[in-house]
Design an enzyme around this catalytic site. Structure first.
Site, PDB file in Angstrom:
ATOM      1  CG  PHE A 127       1.043   6.861 -10.579  1.00  0.00           C
ATOM      2  CD1 PHE A 127      -0.282   6.667 -11.252  1.00  0.00           C
ATOM      3  CD2 PHE A 127       1.636   5.844 -10.148  1.00  0.00           C
ATOM      4  CE1 PHE A 127      -0.771   5.651 -11.261  1.00  0.00           C
ATOM      5  CE2 PHE A 127       0.951   4.246 -10.588  1.00  0.00           C
ATOM      6  CZ  PHE A 127      -0.350   4.491 -11.042  1.00  0.00           C
ATOM      7  NE  ARG A 137       4.764  -2.601 -14.401  1.00  0.00           N
ATOM      8  CZ  ARG A 137       3.637  -3.213 -13.826  1.00  0.00           C
ATOM      9  NH1 ARG A 137       3.175  -4.365 -14.676  1.00  0.00           N
ATOM     10  NH2 ARG A 137       3.702  -2.800 -12.622  1.00  0.00           N
ATOM     11  N   GLY A 179      37.650  -0.710 -14.196  1.00  0.00           N
ATOM     12  CA  GLY A 179      38.539  -1.269 -13.172  1.00  0.00           C
ATOM     13  C   GLY A 179      38.402  -0.166 -11.590  1.00  0.00           C
ATOM     14  CD  GLU A 222       6.930   3.609 -14.334  1.00  0.00           C
ATOM     15  OE1 GLU A 222       6.314   3.090 -14.984  1.00  0.00           O
ATOM     16  OE2 GLU A 222       7.160   4.927 -14.117  1.00  0.00           O
TER      17      GLU A 222
HETATM   18  N1  COS Z   1      -4.782  -3.607 -17.485  1.00  0.00           N
HETATM   19  C1  COS Z   1      -6.233  -3.399 -17.332  1.00  0.00           C
HETATM   20  N2  COS Z   1      -6.510  -4.311 -16.180  1.00  0.00           N
HETATM   21  C2  COS Z   1      -5.656  -5.123 -15.343  1.00  0.00           C
HETATM   22  C3  COS Z   1      -4.430  -5.258 -15.652  1.00  0.00           C
HETATM   23  C4  COS Z   1      -3.948  -4.301 -16.796  1.00  0.00           C
HETATM   24  N3  COS Z   1      -2.769  -4.368 -17.112  1.00  0.00           N
HETATM   25  N4  COS Z   1      -3.920  -5.948 -14.842  1.00  0.00           N
HETATM   26  C5  COS Z   1      -4.989  -6.156 -14.215  1.00  0.00           C
HETATM   27  N5  COS Z   1      -6.184  -6.006 -14.355  1.00  0.00           N
HETATM   28  C6  COS Z   1      -7.349  -6.203 -13.938  1.00  0.00           C
HETATM   29  C7  COS Z   1      -7.626  -7.538 -13.628  1.00  0.00           C
HETATM   30  O1  COS Z   1      -8.197  -7.964 -15.010  1.00  0.00           O
HETATM   31  C8  COS Z   1      -8.537  -7.765 -12.819  1.00  0.00           C
HETATM   32  O2  COS Z   1      -9.670  -7.251 -13.088  1.00  0.00           O
HETATM   33  P1  COS Z   1     -11.223  -8.339 -12.789  1.00  0.00           P
HETATM   34  O3  COS Z   1     -11.107  -8.345 -11.500  1.00  0.00           O
HETATM   35  O4  COS Z   1     -12.335  -7.611 -13.495  1.00  0.00           O
HETATM   36  O5  COS Z   1     -10.678  -9.630 -13.529  1.00  0.00           O
HETATM   37  C9  COS Z   1      -7.914  -6.564 -11.685  1.00  0.00           C
HETATM   38  O6  COS Z   1      -7.173  -5.774 -12.388  1.00  0.00           O
HETATM   39  C10 COS Z   1      -7.275  -7.005 -10.604  1.00  0.00           C
HETATM   40  O7  COS Z   1      -6.162  -7.724 -11.348  1.00  0.00           O
HETATM   41  P2  COS Z   1      -5.147  -9.066 -10.540  1.00  0.00           P
HETATM   42  O8  COS Z   1      -6.206 -10.015 -10.304  1.00  0.00           O
HETATM   43  O9  COS Z   1      -4.347  -9.461 -11.517  1.00  0.00           O
HETATM   44  O10 COS Z   1      -4.592  -8.307  -9.426  1.00  0.00           O
HETATM   45  P3  COS Z   1      -3.753  -8.548  -8.249  1.00  0.00           P
HETATM   46  O11 COS Z   1      -3.904  -8.338  -7.031  1.00  0.00           O
HETATM   47  O12 COS Z   1      -3.512 -10.092  -8.339  1.00  0.00           O
HETATM   48  O13 COS Z   1      -1.828  -7.851  -8.784  1.00  0.00           O
HETATM   49  C11 COS Z   1      -0.201  -7.180  -9.667  1.00  0.00           C
HETATM   50  C12 COS Z   1      -1.791  -7.818  -9.738  1.00  0.00           C
HETATM   51  C13 COS Z   1       0.651  -7.782  -8.718  1.00  0.00           C
HETATM   52  C14 COS Z   1       0.446  -7.525 -11.172  1.00  0.00           C
HETATM   53  C15 COS Z   1      -0.226  -5.762  -9.413  1.00  0.00           C
HETATM   54  O14 COS Z   1      -0.521  -5.427  -8.116  1.00  0.00           O
HETATM   55  C16 COS Z   1       0.904  -4.957  -9.678  1.00  0.00           C
HETATM   56  O15 COS Z   1       1.290  -4.790 -10.988  1.00  0.00           O
HETATM   57  N6  COS Z   1       1.836  -4.651  -8.727  1.00  0.00           N
HETATM   58  C17 COS Z   1       3.007  -4.019  -8.903  1.00  0.00           C
HETATM   59  C18 COS Z   1       2.802  -2.421  -8.513  1.00  0.00           C
HETATM   60  C19 COS Z   1       3.704  -1.568  -8.926  1.00  0.00           C
HETATM   61  O16 COS Z   1       4.173  -1.717 -10.096  1.00  0.00           O
HETATM   62  N7  COS Z   1       3.946  -0.651  -8.234  1.00  0.00           N
HETATM   63  C20 COS Z   1       5.339   0.232  -8.445  1.00  0.00           C
HETATM   64  C21 COS Z   1       4.896   1.437  -7.995  1.00  0.00           C
HETATM   65  S1  COS Z   1       3.912   2.547  -8.836  1.00  0.00           S
HETATM   66  S2  COS Z   1       5.126   3.538  -9.813  1.00  0.00           S
END
Ligand code: COS
Length: 384
Positions: free
Chosen positions: A122, A244, A340, A364
Site C-alpha cells: 500500500f 486500524r 528488571g 496506519e
Molecule cells: N471513510 C470514507 N471517507 C473518508 C474517511 C473514511 N474513513 N475519512 C475521510 N473521508 C473522506 C471525507 O469524508 C472527505 O470527503 P468529502 O471531501 O467528500 O467530504 C475526504 O475523505 C477528505 O477527508 P478529510 O477532510 O477528513 O481529510 P483530511 O485531509 O483533513 O485528513 C486524516 C484526514 C488526517 C484523518 C487523514 O489524512 C489520515 O488518516 N492521515 C493519516 C494517514 C495514515 O494513517 N498514514 C499511515 C500510513 S499508511 S499505512
C-alpha cells in the site's frame, strides 16, 4: 459476526498451535537474519494465511471482521514480523481492490494474493506527506490509455517483496486536497518503477520497508481502481479504517504475550526470599496490564461486530487503534520493568518485543491522528 463457529474454532486452534510451536521458536532467528524462513512462508501459504480476509469467491477464507480480529489476537502473540508478511495481503495491500475495485480487477489479482503467490503493498506515505496524507504529490497524468506516474513513496511495508502496489496519486493538480487523488494498481516490474534500499528499522526485523519510486511509470487506464478518478483518498481511508481495527487486535495479542512472559518470569524469579509475583508492587503492574488488555479486547470485538453490521466504524476503529497501541506500549514497558536487568538483555526476548511494538503507535495513523479522527467524528455527530 461469526460465519461458522465450528470452522472458526478449528482455524483458531490451528493458528494458536502454529504460533506456539512453529513461530515462537524461530523469533530470535528471524530477528537475527532479518528474514522469514522459506519453510515458514510455505506453511503460512498452506494454512491460507495470505487470504484470510480475501472473499471466498477469489480463493480466500473470507473472514468477517469479528473473525479477523479473533485471528489477529492469536497472530499477535509472536513477533509482528511474521504477521507483517501476509498482513498486507489481508489488509492495506488488498482492501483497496476488495472495497472499491472492479470485478475484473479483483479477478486479475485477488486469487494470486489469496494463494500467497503475489504480495500486495500500500503506497500512500511520501517523503513530504505522512499524517497529512491528502497533501501527497505523486502525480498521475493521463496520456491515452495509460496514466504516467511520477513521484516517490516512503516506508512502504513489504515493498521489497511486493508483486502489486495500491498507489495513491494526484490525477487533478487543481484540487490540492483529497478530491484530486486517485488509486491505482501498479505491478512490480512496470518500467519506471524502482525501489530504494531496505530501511534499517528500530524493530520488527524480518519485515521490510523501502521507498518506491515512480519515474515516468506508465500504468494502464484499466488499473485505476474502480475506474473512477478522484476517490482514491476515500478508498485509502476506508482501507485504513479496517486496517486500524486489525492492528488494534494484533496489539492485544502482543500485549497478552508480553504479560504472559512477564508473569512466568515473576513467578520463577525470587528476590528477598520469595517470587517477584508475590510482591504487591509487581502485582499492580500485572493487574494493570490485564485490565488494559481486557478493555482493548472488548472494544475491538464490539467495533468489529459493528463493522460486520455495515455501520460506519471510522471513529470506533480509531478508538481501538489508539487505545490498543498505547495499551500495548504500557504493557511492554511494565514487562521490561518486571524482568528488571534481564529486560534489557537481548536473550530474554522482551526487549525485542518492546522495540517491535513501538511501531503500533505510529503506523496506519499515529495516536495523534486517531485522536483527530475521533474528535472530528464526535463533533460531526453532535452537529447532525
Ligand atoms: N471513510 C470514507 N471517507 C473518508 C474517511 C473514511 N474513513 N475519512 C475521510 N473521508 C473522506 C471525507 O469524508 C472527505 O470527503 P468529502 O471531501 O467528500 O467530504 C475526504 O475523505 C477528505 O477527508 P478529510 O477532510 O477528513 O481529510 P483530511 O485531509 O483533513 O485528513 C486524516 C484526514 C488526517 C484523518 C487523514 O489524512 C489520515 O488518516 N492521515 C493519516 C494517514 C495514515 O494513517 N498514514 C499511515 C500510513 S499508511 S499505512
Amino acid at each position: 459476526m461469526i460465519n461458522d463457529q465450528e470452522t472458526l474454532n478449528l482455524l483458531l486452534d490451528n493458528l494458536s498451535r502454529f504460533v506456539r510451536e512453529r513461530l515462537v521458536p524461530r523469533e530470535a532467528e528471524v530477528a537475527e537474519k532479518d528474514c522469514i524462513p522459506q519453510d515458514i512462508v510455505e506453511e503460512m501459504k498452506a494454512l491460507g494465511l495470505f487470504g484470510l480476509c480475501i472473499p471466498e469467491d477469489f480463493g480466500g477464507l473470507g473472514l468477517s471482521m469479528e473473525e479477523e480480529v479473533l485471528v489477529a489476537f492469536e497472530l499477535g502473540r509472536t513477533s509482528p514480523a511474521f504477521r507483517s508478511l501476509f498482513g498486507t495481503n489481508n489488509g492495506i495491500g488488498s482492501q483497496g481492490l476488495i472495497i472499491d475495485g472492479s470485478e475484473d480487477q479483483k479477478q486479475r489479482y485477488l486469487p494470486r494474493m489469496a494463494a500467497g503467490e503475489l504480495i500486495g503493498s500500500f503506497a500512500l506515505t511520501e517523503p513530504g506527506s505522512g499524517s497529512d496524507a491528502a497533501s501527497l504529490s505523486t502525480r498521475a497524468v493521463r496520456e491515452g490509455d495509460v496514466y504516467v506516474l511520477n513521484g516517490s513513496k516512503r516506508f512502504i511495508t513489504n515493498a521489497p517483496q511486493a508483486g502489486i502496489f495500491t498507489v495513491m496519486a494526484r490525477t487533478n493538480p487543481d484540487i490540492k486536497g483529497a478530491g484530486g487523488i486517485s488509486a491505482f494498481i501498479v505491478e512490480a516490474g512496470t518500467p519506471g518503477l524502482s525501489l530504494g534500499k531496505i530501511d534499517q528499522k528500530m524493530g520488527q526485523k524480518g519485515a521490510h520497508t523501502c521507498d518506491v519510486i515512480f519515474d515516468n511509470c506508465r500504468v494502464p487506464v484499466a488499473n485505476l481502481i474502480g475506474g473512477v478518478e478522484g476517490v482514491g483518498f476515500k478508498t485509502a481511508m476506508k482501507v485504513l479504517d479496517k486496517g486500524r481495527l486489525h492492528i488494534a487486535a494484533v496489539c492485544v495479542g502482543a500485549a497478552e504475550r508480553m504479560l504472559g512472559d512477564a508473569l512466568t518470569y515473576a513467578m520463577e524469579r525470587k528476590q528477598f526470599g520469595q517470587p517477584l509475583a508475590e510482591f504487591q508492587l509487581i502485582q499492580a503492574m500485572l493487574a494493570d496490564s490485564q485490565a488494559d488488555i481486557y478493555a482493548a479486547r472488548c472494544m475491538i470485538i464490539d467495533a468489529a461486530r459493528k463493522r460486520d453490521q455495515l455501520q460506519d466504524v471510522s471513529m470506533e476503529a480509531s478508538c481501538c487503534k489508539m487505545f490498543a497501541s498505547e495499551m500495548c506500549g504500557r504493557v511492554a514497558d511494565r514487562a521490561v520493568q518486571i524482568f528488571g536487568g534481564a529486560g534489557y538483555i537481548s536473550e530474554y526476548g522482551i526487549e525485542r518485543f518492546y522495540r517491535d511494538v513501538r511501531l503500533f503507535r505510529i503506523y496506519e495513523g499515529t495516536t495523534q491522528i486517531q485522536q483527530l479522527v475521533i474528535a472530528r467524528n464526535l463533533i460531526r455527530r453532535a452537529g447532525q
